[in-house]
Design a protein around this motif. Structure first.
Motif, mmCIF file in Angstrom:
data_model
loop_
_atom_site.group_PDB
_atom_site.id
_atom_site.type_symbol
_atom_site.label_atom_id
_atom_site.label_comp_id
_atom_site.label_asym_id
_atom_site.label_seq_id
_atom_site.Cartn_x
_atom_site.Cartn_y
_atom_site.Cartn_z
ATOM 1 N N LYS A 67 0.821 -1.216 0.000
ATOM 2 C CA LYS A 67 0.000 0.000 0.000
ATOM 3 C C LYS A 67 0.857 1.270 0.000
ATOM 4 C CE LYS A 67 -3.655 -2.320 2.614
ATOM 5 N NZ LYS A 67 -4.476 -2.312 3.851
ATOM 6 N N TYR A 68 2.139 1.114 -0.123
ATOM 7 C CA TYR A 68 3.047 2.250 -0.032
ATOM 8 C C TYR A 68 2.866 3.153 -1.247
ATOM 9 C CZ TYR A 68 7.438 4.843 0.001
ATOM 10 O OH TYR A 68 8.399 5.847 -0.027
ATOM 11 N N GLU A 69 2.782 4.472 -0.983
ATOM 12 C CA GLU A 69 2.688 5.484 -2.040
ATOM 13 C C GLU A 69 3.781 6.525 -1.789
ATOM 14 O OE1 GLU A 69 -1.167 7.141 -1.970
ATOM 15 O OE2 GLU A 69 -2.143 5.295 -2.660
ATOM 16 N N VAL A 70 4.413 6.911 -2.874
ATOM 17 C CA VAL A 70 5.512 7.877 -2.767
ATOM 18 C C VAL A 70 4.925 9.294 -2.811
ATOM 19 C CG1 VAL A 70 7.683 8.667 -3.761
ATOM 20 C CG2 VAL A 70 6.983 6.253 -3.979
ATOM 21 N N LYS A 71 4.647 9.790 -1.590
ATOM 22 C CA LYS A 71 4.068 11.124 -1.505
ATOM 23 C C LYS A 71 4.263 11.605 -0.073
ATOM 24 C CE LYS A 71 -0.614 9.458 -0.527
ATOM 25 N NZ LYS A 71 -2.034 9.488 -0.925
ATOM 26 N N ALA A 72 4.025 12.840 0.088
ATOM 27 C CA ALA A 72 4.151 13.403 1.423
ATOM 28 C C ALA A 72 2.962 12.932 2.259
ATOM 29 C CB ALA A 72 4.175 14.940 1.353
ATOM 30 N N PRO A 73 3.048 12.926 3.573
ATOM 31 C CA PRO A 73 4.197 13.422 4.341
ATOM 32 C C PRO A 73 5.358 12.404 4.442
ATOM 33 C CG PRO A 73 2.498 12.673 5.818
ATOM 34 C CD PRO A 73 1.936 12.496 4.437
ATOM 35 N N VAL A 74 6.486 12.849 4.938
ATOM 36 C CA VAL A 74 7.677 12.027 5.125
ATOM 37 C C VAL A 74 8.041 12.113 6.589
ATOM 38 C CG1 VAL A 74 10.072 11.718 4.471
ATOM 39 C CG2 VAL A 74 8.431 12.512 2.777
ATOM 40 N N PRO A 75 8.304 11.018 7.288
ATOM 41 C CA PRO A 75 8.213 9.657 6.732
ATOM 42 C C PRO A 75 6.763 9.219 6.581
ATOM 43 C CG PRO A 75 8.774 9.516 9.029
ATOM 44 C CD PRO A 75 8.752 10.995 8.702
ATOM 45 N N SER A 76 6.618 8.258 5.697
ATOM 46 C CA SER A 76 5.277 7.778 5.399
ATOM 47 C C SER A 76 4.762 6.882 6.519
ATOM 48 C CB SER A 76 5.286 7.019 4.071
ATOM 49 O OG SER A 76 6.079 5.870 4.188
ATOM 50 N N SER A 125 9.886 -0.568 -8.241
ATOM 51 C CA SER A 125 9.925 -0.897 -9.657
ATOM 52 C C SER A 125 8.524 -0.861 -10.250
ATOM 53 C CB SER A 125 10.560 -2.272 -9.858
ATOM 54 O OG SER A 125 10.558 -2.636 -11.222
ATOM 55 N N THR A 126 7.546 -1.323 -9.430
ATOM 56 C CA THR A 126 6.157 -1.288 -9.896
ATOM 57 C C THR A 126 5.680 0.146 -10.050
ATOM 58 O OG1 THR A 126 5.742 -3.382 -8.774
ATOM 59 C CG2 THR A 126 3.819 -2.087 -9.409
ATOM 60 N N LEU A 127 6.083 0.995 -9.069
ATOM 61 C CA LEU A 127 5.673 2.402 -9.115
ATOM 62 C C LEU A 127 6.470 3.197 -10.130
ATOM 63 C CD1 LEU A 127 5.215 3.095 -5.291
ATOM 64 C CD2 LEU A 127 3.431 2.666 -6.992
ATOM 65 N N GLY A 128 7.508 2.654 -10.656
ATOM 66 C CA GLY A 128 8.335 3.356 -11.628
ATOM 67 C C GLY A 128 9.232 4.391 -11.031
ATOM 68 N N VAL A 129 9.562 4.256 -9.765
ATOM 69 C CA VAL A 129 10.447 5.193 -9.065
ATOM 70 C C VAL A 129 11.852 4.656 -9.152
ATOM 71 C CG1 VAL A 129 10.944 6.363 -6.908
ATOM 72 C CG2 VAL A 129 8.581 5.868 -7.537
ATOM 73 N N SER A 130 12.768 5.559 -9.511
ATOM 74 C CA SER A 130 14.179 5.164 -9.633
ATOM 75 C C SER A 130 15.038 6.230 -9.009
ATOM 76 C CB SER A 130 14.531 4.958 -11.109
ATOM 77 O OG SER A 130 14.390 6.176 -11.829
ATOM 78 N N ASN A 131 16.246 5.958 -8.896
ATOM 79 C CA ASN A 131 17.198 6.884 -8.283
ATOM 80 C C ASN A 131 17.707 7.888 -9.322
ATOM 81 O OD1 ASN A 131 18.502 4.948 -9.747
ATOM 82 N ND2 ASN A 131 20.229 4.735 -8.314
ATOM 83 N N ASP A 132 16.734 8.680 -9.841
ATOM 84 C CA ASP A 132 17.091 9.645 -10.867
ATOM 85 C C ASP A 132 17.197 11.063 -10.317
ATOM 86 O OD1 ASP A 132 14.491 9.951 -10.200
ATOM 87 O OD2 ASP A 132 13.672 9.804 -12.228
ATOM 88 N N GLY A 133 17.107 11.158 -8.977
ATOM 89 C CA GLY A 133 17.232 12.487 -8.374
ATOM 90 C C GLY A 133 15.980 13.318 -8.444
#
Length: 971
Positions: A870-879, A925-933
């Motif tokens: 259920k993790y989503e890359v969005k605020a707030p941080v930390p999730s 990888s599923t979310l398409g997040v990579s270490n691209d800065g």
């Protein structure tokens, strides 16, 4: 007419037999002829066949046989007087003017031709001039097999030459020249005489010399005189001879007037006798005239002979006088001295004989005296010596004719006395009161009896002692049981209790152990006595066999505390060093073996008797209900008795040990069942919470660590100390549940039971393996299998529960090497392969520990995967997801850090961290997040920093915060 006496030679061949080997001398030809008929003649039908000769063949009698008369003539002619060598050939018989009868007793002189009958006994094969191959040689060489002899006997068989001897000179004709010259004249004269003898019946007297003619004339004149007057036994005193010389009938008839014409007969008789007298006188005168020269020569020398005879008589008289003087001076005195010396010697011999008779006369009283002092050997030796003297020195004395039989009867009586005294001694010795601490009584008497028995070759004393010992053992054990039953106050021997075994079963454990100790003590006293008897008898037979001169202290158990350099008194007082050898080495070996076997059989019988006591007491399951300490006490008592018996006989008896082994197996079975049931009950009630460690368990662990021995320590005075939170083992803390502490104590009890009952090692190891397997399987069922939820009502199986279960298993594994070493030392060689089962137990425990660790990791995986999904890359941080995950990690760390060691905690969290990163990487990888800065990469990085920060606050896992960038998968 008869043949001349000079041509007759009597060859007496009947004196001995040339065929028979025995030297038989015959007195007459008749005996010799009878010998030939009996031993050298066979009769077939009516024919007689002669076998007097070499190989049973007579050379002069036809093989088809002759009748009885011809056989007698043949024997007289050919065998009695000279054999074939005495026969004359036809020409000689023709020339001799005589006729030989069939039974001749004199034969003519043999010629120089060889006699086959006589020479056949002298010729041997060594006199042959050629070998056998030359004798059998066939002239037709081309048709004969050349290698007939050489193929077997060698190539040089036919061509062997006889070499001249180096010791015999070569004889030639020159060696006989001197003899030929010496005998030539005699031989010629002999030939002439032979020729004359072989001429016709009336010899030509002109060819004989003058003295021979004179002899013939004298013979003719003397032939007129009747032979009666020339007989050597002629005597006129014989009436027959007188009547033959003087026919009185003619003289009486001449006196009567009617026979006057017969008167001239007496005158004629007178004239004839006168004529005979004249002839004889004339012949005597002729002989005197022929010998007149010699007669007158003798007469002339008669006076000289008389003078010489007179001088000879005088010399003889003088010689006799000197001989008489010498006899008086040199012979008579020494002869008297020799006579008196011989008389003195005879007197001394007679005196010694009388002294010997006097000594022999005192034999019986001396024997009685020796028997009264138990000196049987001396009495038997005296009897033997007396018998020998009676048969050699005093043989034939009428006064001692009954003494030999009396001594023989006395010897038989002594033999019976020896056997009776030996049986009496053995019985009294074995049945002496046990309060008498002397090992062996009357040793001198035993030695005397033993030497007497050995002297009489009575070697069955070992069997007698064995049987008496068996009887004594039975009586001792029975009497000890009766005394113990009678002394017990809390039991009643009246009522329905019948046999002694039933009464013994009423004794309590303490009373029965006291009874068993008394039985062991009394039996050992009897075995010590048997050992002392064995030592004494071993010394005796060693001395009797000549093996040892002085008995050694080692072989005599009755003097164990004696100085080794001091000679034992029990044999030195009655046996000297020069004892005669009375038994052979074979008897010594047999008796030594029998004595050793006797001692072992007595010990075996003692064990068998005690086994009956133990079995009778165990009939109602008494021994199976004993506690561990009580059974161990019993085992120690039995092992001590077995060891003492082994020290006595040198061999381990197995009957009592085997009976105890059976009881030990039953005890071990009950011992195991009690602990297995207890362990199962504890496990069923275990709530899997950390338990406080009582001081006794810490003391147990400390004792094991310090002594390296798996045994229970002695209870300390300060055993009421406060319990500890952890149990410390070799410097390492263990947070455990109460069940594993009890299991550890049970394992130590198994090892201690092994020390007390070594013979039950295989059974104990099997039971211990079963106990350890039970704990492992039940722990797995209750914790990993969540069986404790239903069994004890736990709400859930927490991570702390899993950690406590793992730590409990680790504590057991920690002590397994010591358990393996302990059992490996005690296990017999044939059961060493059972150790592999303990290795398998360790492997199973380690696998179980690994499964618990995997379970802890899988719990966290199951928790993190739903959150990260259920993790989503969005605020707030930390999730919220990362906050929940870090909170669960902190709870797990809090549950494990107090139970498991830091290295194990670190290992578990390392695996959890790897699993978290793998799940997160897949999600990113599923979310398409990579270490691209980008912004999303920044948000994920912030969450990972929060995640790493949570590890910095956890003790022992701080290093995991340095590798958060591993979450990014390579592009």
């Amino acid at each position: 007419m008869t043949a001349p006496l000079e041509l007759i030679k009597f060859r007496v061949s009947w004196k001995s037999c040339n065929v028979c080997r025995d030297t038989i001398t015959f007195k007459s030809p008749r005996e010799f002829c009878q010998h030939l008929r009996d031993f050298h003649c066979s009769k077939e039908g009516g024919s007689y066949m002669c076998h007097y000769g070499m190989n049973g063949v007579c050379p002069s009698l036809p093989l088809d046989g002759v009748n009885d008369k011809d056989y007698d003539d043949h024997v007289a002619r050919d065998h009695v007087f000279g054999g074939d060598a005495g026969k004359c050939d036809a020409s000689r018989k023709a020339s001799c003017n005589t006729t030989l009868p069939s039974s001749v007793e004199c034969i003519l002189l043999s010629s120089s031709e060889p006699s086959i009958v006589q020479d056949q006994f002298k010729w041997t094969v060594y006199k042959a001039s050629v070998n056998l191959a030359a004798v059998l040689n066939d002239p037709r060489l081309a048709k004969r097999e050349v290698d007939f002899f050489t193929k077997t006997w060698g190539n040089d068989f036919e061509k062997t030459s006889i070499l001249p001897s180096a010791y015999l000179p070569e004889i030639t004709i020159e060696h006989f020249q001197k003899y030929i010259k010496k005998t030539t004249l005699r031989h010629k004269k002999h030939l002439r005489n032979q020729q004359r003898l072989c001429e016709p019946h009336k010899p030509n007297l002109d060819a004989f010399p003058s003295h021979i003619k004179q002899i013939e004339d004298n013979k003719a004149e003397l032939s007129q005189v009747p032979k009666l007057f020339l007989l050597p036994n002629f005597s006129l005193e014989n009436p027959d001879t007188f009547n033959a010389v003087f026919p009185w009938t003619q003289v009486e008839e001449s006196r009567t007037p009617y026979h006057s014409e017969s008167h001239p007969s007496s005158k004629l008789l007178q004239e004839r006798l006168s004529h005979y007298l004249d002839i004889v006188e004339v012949q005597i005168a002729k002989q005197i005239s022929m010998k007149s020269e010699a007669f007158f020569h003798a007469m002339t020398s008669h006076d000289e002979l008389q003078d010489q005879l007179l001088h000879t008589c005088q010399a003889i008289k003088k010689l006799r006088d000197k001989v008489q003087t010498l006899d008086a001076r040199l012979a008579v005195g020494p002869l008297k001295i020799m006579n008196r010396t011989r008389t003195r010697s005879n007197c001394i011999h007679l005196h010694n004989k009388l002294k010997l008779m006097s000594t022999i006369h005192q034999t019986q009283p001396t024997i009685q005296l020796l028997l009264s002092n138990n000196d049987f050997v001396g009495a038997l030796d005296l009897i033997s010596t007396s018998q020998e003297i009676l048969s050699q020195e005093l043989a034939g004395l009428h006064s001692f004719r009954h003494l030999g039989s009396q001594l023989a009867e006395l010897e038989k009586l002594i033999e019976k006395m020896l056997q009776a005294d030996y049986s009496k001694y053995v019985t009294s010795e074995l049945n002496r009161p046990f309060t008498d601490l002397e090992v062996l009584m009357q040793e001198e008497k035993l030695v005397s009896i033993m030497f007497g028995l050995l002297r009489q070759d009575k070697l069955n004393f070992v069997d007698v002692y064995r049987e008496e010992a068996f009887t004594a053992l039975k009586a001792i054990i029975k009497q000890t049981v009766i005394e113990a039953v009678s002394e017990a106050d809390d039991i009643s021997t009246e009522g329905n209790v019948g046999s002694l075994a039933d009464q013994m079963r009423l004794l309590s454990y303490g009373q029965w152990m006291d009874l068993l100790r008394r039985i062991f003590l009394n039996v050992m006293i009897l075995l010590r006595r048997a050992q002392a008897f064995h030592g004494i008898v071993s010394d005796v037979i060693g001395i009797a066999a000549g093996r040892t001169k002085v008995p050694t202290p080692v072989s005599s158990p009755t003097h164990e505390g004696q100085n080794p350099l001091e000679e034992p008194k029990h044999l030195s007082t009655s046996v000297s060093d020069d004892v005669d050898v009375v038994i052979t080495n074979a008897d010594f070996v047999q008796l030594s073996s029998a004595l050793k076997e006797m001692l072992c059989s007595i010990c075996d019988n003692a064990h068998d008797r005690i086994v009956k006591v133990v079995v009778a007491r165990a009939k109602d399951g008494f021994l199976e209900r004993l506690s561990s300490s009580e059974f161990v006490t019993l085992c120690r008592e039995v092992e001590g008795f077995v060891a003492d018996c082994e020290g006595v006989c040198g061999r381990r008896s197995m009957s009592l040990r085997g009976s105890l082994q059976n009881q030990a197996n039953k005890f071990v079975a009950r011992f195991h069942e009690e602990r297995k049931q207890k362990l199962s009950l504890i496990l069923d009630n275990e709530r899997w919470k950390q338990a406080d460690v009582p001081s006794e368990f810490q003391d147990l662990v400390y004792h094991i660590s310090q002594s390296d021995i798996l045994s229970l320590p002695e209870r300390r005075a300060d055993s009421d100390r406060r319990p500890a939170e952890y149990i410390v083992v070799d410097g390492e803390q263990f947070a455990v549940v109460g069940t594993v502490l009890l299991l550890l104590k049970m394992v130590v009890e198994y090892c201690q039971c092994l020390n007390d009952i070594p013979t039950a090692a295989p059974d104990l190891l099997t039971r211990l393996i079963d106990l350890l397997k039970t704990f492992n399987s039940r722990t797995c069922q209750l914790v990993l299998g969540a069986g404790a939820l239903q069994l004890v009502g736990l709400k859930k199986i927490t991570t702390r529960t899993l950690a406590l279960a793992s730590r409990a298993l680790q504590l057991v594994v920690h002590f397994m090497p010591r358990v393996q070493d302990h059992f490996q030392i005690m296990l017999p060689q044939r059961n060493q392969n059972m150790m592999k089962h303990l290795g398998q137990i360790v492997k199973d425990y380690n696998n179980h520990i690994e499964e618990i660790s995997n379970k802890l990791v899988s719990i966290m995986d199951n928790m993190m995967e739903p959150l990260l999904s259920k993790y989503e890359v969005k605020a707030p941080v930390p999730s919220v997801c990362f906050r929940s995950i870090c909170k669960q990690i902190a709870k797990l760390h809090e549950a494990l850090i107090d139970v498991l060691p830091s290295n194990q905690v670190k290992d578990i969290f390392l695996r959890i961290d790897c699993s978290f990163k793998a799940i997160l990487a897949r999600k990113l990888s599923t979310l398409g997040v990579s270490n691209d800065g980008g912004p999303q990469h920044g948000l994920v990085t912030s969450d990972l920093v929060f995640y790493a920060g949570s590890y910095r606050a956890l003790k022992g896992v701080e290093e995991l915060s340095d590798s958060v960038n591993d979450v990014w998968l390579p592009r």
